[in-house]
Motif scaffolding. Structure first.
Motif, PDB file in Angstrom:
ATOM      1  N   PHE A  22      15.079  11.536  -1.104  1.00  0.00           N
ATOM      2  CA  PHE A  22      15.302  10.394  -0.217  1.00  0.00           C
ATOM      3  C   PHE A  22      15.490   9.079  -0.981  1.00  0.00           C
ATOM      4  CE2 PHE A  22      12.258  13.289   1.980  1.00  0.00           C
ATOM      5  CZ  PHE A  22      13.175  13.850   2.860  1.00  0.00           C
ATOM      6  N   HIS A  23      15.207   9.104  -2.263  1.00  0.00           N
ATOM      7  CA  HIS A  23      15.215   7.860  -3.044  1.00  0.00           C
ATOM      8  C   HIS A  23      16.555   7.615  -3.719  1.00  0.00           C
ATOM      9  CE1 HIS A  23      10.597   7.195  -3.190  1.00  0.00           C
ATOM     10  NE2 HIS A  23      11.064   7.378  -1.981  1.00  0.00           N
ATOM     11  N   THR A  24      17.558   7.445  -2.880  1.00  0.00           N
ATOM     12  CA  THR A  24      18.869   7.031  -3.362  1.00  0.00           C
ATOM     13  C   THR A  24      18.840   5.510  -3.498  1.00  0.00           C
ATOM     14  OG1 THR A  24      19.769   6.718  -1.142  1.00  0.00           O
ATOM     15  CG2 THR A  24      19.967   8.943  -2.122  1.00  0.00           C
ATOM     16  N   PRO A  25      19.730   4.950  -4.303  1.00  0.00           N
ATOM     17  CA  PRO A  25      19.750   3.481  -4.403  1.00  0.00           C
ATOM     18  C   PRO A  25      19.887   2.796  -3.042  1.00  0.00           C
ATOM     19  CG  PRO A  25      21.011   4.421  -6.189  1.00  0.00           C
ATOM     20  CD  PRO A  25      20.642   5.570  -5.281  1.00  0.00           C
ATOM     21  N   LYS A  26      20.773   3.318  -2.188  1.00  0.00           N
ATOM     22  CA  LYS A  26      20.949   2.707  -0.868  1.00  0.00           C
ATOM     23  C   LYS A  26      19.660   2.741  -0.067  1.00  0.00           C
ATOM     24  CE  LYS A  26      21.928   4.802   2.748  1.00  0.00           C
ATOM     25  NZ  LYS A  26      21.074   4.635   3.924  1.00  0.00           N
ATOM     26  N   ASN A  27      19.009   3.901  -0.032  1.00  0.00           N
ATOM     27  CA  ASN A  27      17.778   4.018   0.744  1.00  0.00           C
ATOM     28  C   ASN A  27      16.682   3.125   0.194  1.00  0.00           C
ATOM     29  OD1 ASN A  27      19.073   5.883   2.326  1.00  0.00           O
ATOM     30  ND2 ASN A  27      17.888   7.635   1.622  1.00  0.00           N
ATOM     31  N   LEU A  28      16.594   3.034  -1.115  1.00  0.00           N
ATOM     32  CA  LEU A  28      15.561   2.188  -1.724  1.00  0.00           C
ATOM     33  C   LEU A  28      15.811   0.712  -1.443  1.00  0.00           C
ATOM     34  CD1 LEU A  28      15.089   4.149  -5.032  1.00  0.00           C
ATOM     35  CD2 LEU A  28      13.398   3.910  -3.199  1.00  0.00           C
ATOM     36  N   ILE A  79      14.523   0.330  -9.876  1.00  0.00           N
ATOM     37  CA  ILE A  79      14.907   0.127 -11.278  1.00  0.00           C
ATOM     38  C   ILE A  79      14.772   1.415 -12.076  1.00  0.00           C
ATOM     39  CG2 ILE A  79      14.428  -2.349 -11.237  1.00  0.00           C
ATOM     40  CD1 ILE A  79      11.897  -1.842 -12.812  1.00  0.00           C
ATOM     41  N   ASP A  80      13.847   2.277 -11.662  1.00  0.00           N
ATOM     42  CA  ASP A  80      13.715   3.575 -12.311  1.00  0.00           C
ATOM     43  C   ASP A  80      14.947   4.439 -12.028  1.00  0.00           C
ATOM     44  OD1 ASP A  80      12.526   5.629 -13.784  1.00  0.00           O
ATOM     45  OD2 ASP A  80      11.304   6.321 -12.105  1.00  0.00           O
ATOM     46  N   ILE A  81      15.331   4.543 -10.765  1.00  0.00           N
ATOM     47  CA  ILE A  81      16.477   5.352 -10.364  1.00  0.00           C
ATOM     48  C   ILE A  81      17.769   4.835 -11.001  1.00  0.00           C
ATOM     49  CG2 ILE A  81      17.930   6.024  -8.378  1.00  0.00           C
ATOM     50  CD1 ILE A  81      15.229   7.511  -8.520  1.00  0.00           C
ATOM     51  N   LEU A  82      17.936   3.516 -11.031  1.00  0.00           N
ATOM     52  CA  LEU A  82      19.158   2.916 -11.592  1.00  0.00           C
ATOM     53  C   LEU A  82      19.096   2.759 -13.107  1.00  0.00           C
ATOM     54  CD1 LEU A  82      19.908   0.171  -8.914  1.00  0.00           C
ATOM     55  CD2 LEU A  82      20.981   2.425  -9.170  1.00  0.00           C
ATOM     56  N   GLN A  83      17.963   3.097 -13.697  1.00  0.00           N
ATOM     57  CA  GLN A  83      17.751   2.995 -15.138  1.00  0.00           C
ATOM     58  C   GLN A  83      18.020   1.573 -15.656  1.00  0.00           C
ATOM     59  OE1 GLN A  83      20.067   6.192 -16.860  1.00  0.00           O
ATOM     60  NE2 GLN A  83      18.639   7.726 -16.101  1.00  0.00           N
ATOM     61  N   VAL A  84      17.427   0.622 -14.962  1.00  0.00           N
ATOM     62  CA  VAL A  84      17.506  -0.786 -15.354  1.00  0.00           C
ATOM     63  C   VAL A  84      16.313  -1.100 -16.235  1.00  0.00           C
ATOM     64  CG1 VAL A  84      17.375  -3.166 -14.496  1.00  0.00           C
ATOM     65  CG2 VAL A  84      18.744  -1.457 -13.271  1.00  0.00           C
ATOM     66  N   ASP A  85      16.565  -1.746 -17.364  1.00  0.00           N
ATOM     67  CA  ASP A  85      15.468  -2.245 -18.183  1.00  0.00           C
ATOM     68  C   ASP A  85      15.097  -3.605 -17.609  1.00  0.00           C
ATOM     69  OD1 ASP A  85      14.023  -3.752 -20.182  1.00  0.00           O
ATOM     70  OD2 ASP A  85      14.593  -2.201 -21.625  1.00  0.00           O
ATOM     71  N   LEU A  86      14.012  -3.640 -16.853  1.00  0.00           N
ATOM     72  CA  LEU A  86      13.631  -4.851 -16.128  1.00  0.00           C
ATOM     73  C   LEU A  86      13.404  -6.032 -17.062  1.00  0.00           C
ATOM     74  CD1 LEU A  86      13.025  -6.131 -13.389  1.00  0.00           C
ATOM     75  CD2 LEU A  86      10.654  -5.376 -13.655  1.00  0.00           C
ATOM     76  N   VAL A  87      12.745  -5.802 -18.179  1.00  0.00           N
ATOM     77  CA  VAL A  87      12.480  -6.888 -19.122  1.00  0.00           C
ATOM     78  C   VAL A  87      13.793  -7.461 -19.642  1.00  0.00           C
ATOM     79  CG1 VAL A  87      11.418  -7.488 -21.331  1.00  0.00           C
ATOM     80  CG2 VAL A  87      10.195  -6.008 -19.719  1.00  0.00           C
ATOM     81  N   ASP A  88      14.713  -6.602 -20.056  1.00  0.00           N
ATOM     82  CA  ASP A  88      16.017  -7.074 -20.542  1.00  0.00           C
ATOM     83  C   ASP A  88      16.775  -7.821 -19.450  1.00  0.00           C
ATOM     84  OD1 ASP A  88      15.547  -5.986 -23.039  1.00  0.00           O
ATOM     85  OD2 ASP A  88      16.891  -4.259 -22.744  1.00  0.00           O
TER      86      ASP A  88
END
Length: 119
Positions: A22-28, A79-88
């Protein structure tokens, strides 16, 4: 880092319940928007002063903290699903905003970028 630890805790919570599907980017993003709405609702009809003191009431403090936690949990998952480095991402955005909002033009003023003088 604490963010990584929290991401792992959230991912583990989700995995143990079989919710990854259920944790697609759109749903999140939709869930995140809903939780921000619930946080906004707590402040909606307060005066500026009441908003400043909302945390003085233990019951209200609990509600605010829970809604902030919900917002952050969905953001961590996104950010986990999209593999975003939050700090960067935050560092890059702060650098960009520092260029867009020069201190000498914005100090003590709430102005939009479009209202500033540009070279």
């Amino acid at each position: 880092m604490a963010i990584d630890r929290l991401q792992h805790m959230v991912a583990d919570f989700v995995a143990k319940r079989g919710w990854e599907q259920f944790h697609t980017p759109k749903n999140l993003v939709m869930a995140l928007t809903g939780e921000v709405g619930e946080l906004s609702e707590l402040f909606q009809w307060l005066t500026a002063e009441q908003g400043q003191t909302i945390m003085d009431d233990p019951a209200q403090r609990t509600k605010v903290e829970e809604e902030i936690a919900d917002v952050f949990i969905y953001l961590l998952r996104l950010i986990d699903i999209l593999q975003v480095d939050l700090v960067d991402a935050v560092e890059a955005k702060l650098r960009k905003n520092a260029e867009r909002y020069p201190i000498e033009q914005v100090y003590g003023r709430a102005v939009k970028y479009s209202e500033l003088e540009h070279d």
